[in-house]
Design a protein around this motif. Structure first.
Motif, PDB file in Angstrom:
ATOM      1  N   SER A   1     -86.054-161.622   7.135  1.00 29.06           N
ATOM      2  CA  SER A   1     -85.406-162.362   8.431  1.00 29.06           C
ATOM      3  C   SER A   1     -84.686-162.681   7.935  1.00 29.06           C
ATOM      4  O   SER A   1     -83.842-163.467   7.263  1.00 29.06           O
ATOM      5  N   PHE A   2     -83.379-163.286   9.451  1.00 28.38           N
ATOM      6  CA  PHE A   2     -82.432-164.624   9.348  1.00 28.38           C
ATOM      7  C   PHE A   2     -82.245-165.115  10.482  1.00 28.38           C
ATOM      8  O   PHE A   2     -83.222-164.350  11.434  1.00 28.38           O
ATOM      9  N   THR A   3     -81.753-166.178  10.496  1.00 23.63           N
ATOM     10  CA  THR A   3     -81.343-167.383  11.527  1.00 23.63           C
ATOM     11  C   THR A   3     -80.136-166.666  12.332  1.00 23.63           C
ATOM     12  O   THR A   3     -79.199-166.492  11.679  1.00 23.63           O
TER      13      THR A   3
ATOM     14  N   ARG B   1     -84.989-165.710  15.641  1.00 30.51           N
ATOM     15  CA  ARG B   1     -85.179-164.898  13.948  1.00 30.51           C
ATOM     16  C   ARG B   1     -84.500-163.781  14.233  1.00 30.51           C
ATOM     17  O   ARG B   1     -84.567-162.849  15.454  1.00 30.51           O
ATOM     18  N   GLY B   2     -83.702-162.781  13.278  1.00 31.16           N
ATOM     19  CA  GLY B   2     -83.090-161.011  13.682  1.00 31.16           C
ATOM     20  C   GLY B   2     -84.046-160.789  12.313  1.00 31.16           C
ATOM     21  O   GLY B   2     -84.314-161.437  11.563  1.00 31.16           O
ATOM     22  N   THR B   3     -84.216-159.612  12.595  1.00 29.94           N
ATOM     23  CA  THR B   3     -84.411-159.000  11.225  1.00 29.94           C
ATOM     24  C   THR B   3     -83.549-157.883  10.601  1.00 29.94           C
ATOM     25  O   THR B   3     -82.848-156.737  11.602  1.00 29.94           O
TER      26      THR B   3
ATOM     27  N   ALA C   1     -72.919-160.699  10.043  1.00 21.40           N
ATOM     28  CA  ALA C   1     -73.052-162.042   9.381  1.00 21.40           C
ATOM     29  C   ALA C   1     -73.303-162.347   8.611  1.00 21.40           C
ATOM     30  O   ALA C   1     -72.745-162.908   7.366  1.00 21.40           O
ATOM     31  N   ILE C   2     -74.765-162.222   8.573  1.00 18.41           N
ATOM     32  CA  ILE C   2     -75.477-162.339   7.208  1.00 18.41           C
ATOM     33  C   ILE C   2     -75.086-161.760   6.335  1.00 18.41           C
ATOM     34  O   ILE C   2     -75.201-162.493   5.093  1.00 18.41           O
ATOM     35  N   VAL C   3     -75.023-160.292   7.020  1.00 17.49           N
ATOM     36  CA  VAL C   3     -74.978-159.289   5.259  1.00 17.49           C
ATOM     37  C   VAL C   3     -73.476-160.055   4.446  1.00 17.49           C
ATOM     38  O   VAL C   3     -73.522-160.123   3.779  1.00 17.49           O
TER      39      VAL C   3
END
Ligand code: UDP
Length: 485
Positions: A244-246, A252-254, A360-362
């Motif tokens: 999960s990420f912010t 929160r996202g998965t 963005a998290i990737v």
């Protein structure tokens, strides 16, 4: 025209990172903005909601603006494919590059204006005279005049440019110039990008910035980086998981399994040293050049097992960049042509943009995982990817072009390649990083300090307050003559 929802982030969040005097100045600037702008809305208009540096910055700067009690709204143009082909042509020309070589004559001008017409109608239904508008990039230049005549204050910001004008950049400016006559202020990332016919009194230089707390840049532990990349499918040999990420809005996202797609082959091993370039699939980012320089470096070091990853958006995601799919295909062809021993260490990755926070998290994890980051642009307006990598303490090897020169002092906080087409120099810089184990950590440490000093959002927000204050001030006095000469 459609609106992008902007969240709200308190300035206090950013202030935590800043030395006291900077935090205080930021609060003072916000107070001044609330007083000066009152109920006026500050409208930003751009060509896309995601993919590229402009969208990246608007997402975060506007959220801080909201958090500071300023009324910001963000509109994105609706356009058809011919419109974006024309505007991409202008974009390439402003960079001094022929792009697709197509015309910019009366037919293109007519189509450009025809597409902007319905966008304006939508906008007229939303704005109030006295509001402030910042139009971003060539796609929006045709909105200046009609918005001015409705009693709005209008500035135009150009995020692209060329250090030394050439015949091609002059062609691009010839197209835009008539549309820009009544802009009250102009913003460029570097002073040299402004054509000489712009009144210097209305010219403001604002270099871009990053937000250290955005999903793209927030700190991630080594474990988190590994989990993101394994789950996205961008490395092999590590276990995918439920990650999960912010999100930007604090939710929160998965991460979806396999959300990064490695094209034409397998992903690199998770424990391999990885060199990365993240860019849109744009010829001026020279992804094939990175591949060729890496190949030179790799062939000279038969015992080395460093890998290269070139990552960009899944091309369906970038609506304002019709060249993307073509350039990606060219990159795949260049990859095919690599000697097999090198090819197995070069990876092309497409990262979907349908969920910008996931993208963005990737990208964040990829930049953090990198041993070194390359930005081998042939021209570059600013190069947010460089700032993002510097912030993450990475050794960056980048071309000495455009805004990259403002970000990196060669040998101090990164390595610059004098001639962006010089493959030998790029290969040598990468080789140096591999041969001198102390170099990458030393550059990376200085890099992070440099970004904190110059390229974090407080400076940018304060410059925006100054810009919009100038606009309001300009509104009090009659505007004398057009802004271009
Ligand atoms: N970017 C991204 N996903 C991608 C490729 C790029 O989020 O697959 C982002 C990148 O992280 C940076 C921006 O797009 O924030 C690119 O900005 P830059 O100024 O480097 O170049 P531009 O695309 O505006 O020419």
């Amino acid at each position: 025209m459609h609106e992008v929802e902007v969240g709200s982030v308190p300035l206090a969040k950013l202030a935590v990172l800043l030395p006291n005097e900077r935090a205080t100045r930021l609060e003072e600037s916000a107070a001044q903005a609330r007083e000066t702008f009152g109920d006026r809305v500050i409208w930003h208009v751009s060509a896309t909601a995601h993919g590229g540096g402009v969208a990246e910055m608007l997402q975060t700067l506007l959220a801080y603006g909201q958090g500071a009690g300023i009324r910001n709204r963000w509109l994105v143009l609706d356009g058809d494919r011919p419109f974006f082909t024309i505007t991409k042509r202008i974009h390439n020309l402003l960079h001094g590059d022929p792009g697709d070589g197509g015309a910019l004559g009366p037919a293109e001008r007519a189509h450009y204006a025809a597409v902007l017409g319905p966008n304006l109608d939508d906008m007229f239904g939303l704005v109030t005279p006295g509001d402030l508008v910042l139009l971003h990039d060539p796609q929006t230049a045709g909105l200046v005049e009609p918005l001015r005549s409705r009693g709005l204050h209008v500035a135009w910001r150009c995020h692209v440019g060329r250090d030394t004008p050439n015949e091609l950049s002059a062609l691009g400016w010839d197209f835009l110039r008539p549309f820009l006559a009544h802009a009250e202020q102009f913003v460029f990332s570097r002073r040299v990008y402004a054509p000489e016919w712009i009144d210097p009194a209305r010219l403001v230089v604002i270099p871009p910035s990053i937000d250290p707390f955005s999903t793209k840049n927030l700190d991630l532990s080594e474990d988190a980086v590994g989990a993101v990349l394994a789950t996205a499918g961008l490395v092999t040999g590590a276990e995918p998981g439920v990650v999960s990420f912010t999100r930007r809005d604090g939710g929160r996202g998965t991460l979806r399994l396999g959300s990064g797609v490695v094209l034409d082959g397998v992903a690199p091993p998770h424990d391999a040293r990885l060199i990365v370039q993240v860019s849109r699939w744009d010829r001026l980012k020279d992804m094939p050049g990175v591949m060729a320089a890496f190949a030179l470096m790799a062939q000279r070091r038969p015992d080395d097992s460093t890998h290269l990853m070139l990552a960009g958006p899944a091309t369906a995601g970038v609506s304002d960049d019709p060249e993307g799919a073509l350039v990606l295909t060219e990159c795949q062809e260049a990859w095919q042509a690599l000697p097999p021993v090198v090819r197995q260490r070069v990876h092309l990755a497409a990262i979907p943009l349908d969920d910008v926070d996931e993208n963005a998290i990737v990208v964040n994890a990829l930049q953090r995982h990198a041993f070194a980051v390359v930005q081998k642009s042939l021209v570059e307006g600013f190069g947010l990817t460089v700032t993002e990598a510097l912030w993450k303490g990475k050794a960056v090897v980048a071309s000495k072009v455009g805004g990259i020169q403002d970000q990196i002092v060669d040998g101090v906080d990164g390595l610059l390649i004098e001639d962006p087409r010089d493959l030998e120099a790029c290969a040598a810089a990468l080789g140096r990083l591999l041969d001198e184990p102390d170099l990458a950590p030393r550059l990376g440490k200085a890099a992070r300090e440099r970004v904190l000093a110059d390229f974090v959002g407080d400076r940018h927000l304060e410059q925006y307050v100054d810009l919009f204050s100038r606009l309001v001030g300009a509104g009090k006095a009659p505007v004398v003559g057009p802004a271009i000469r």
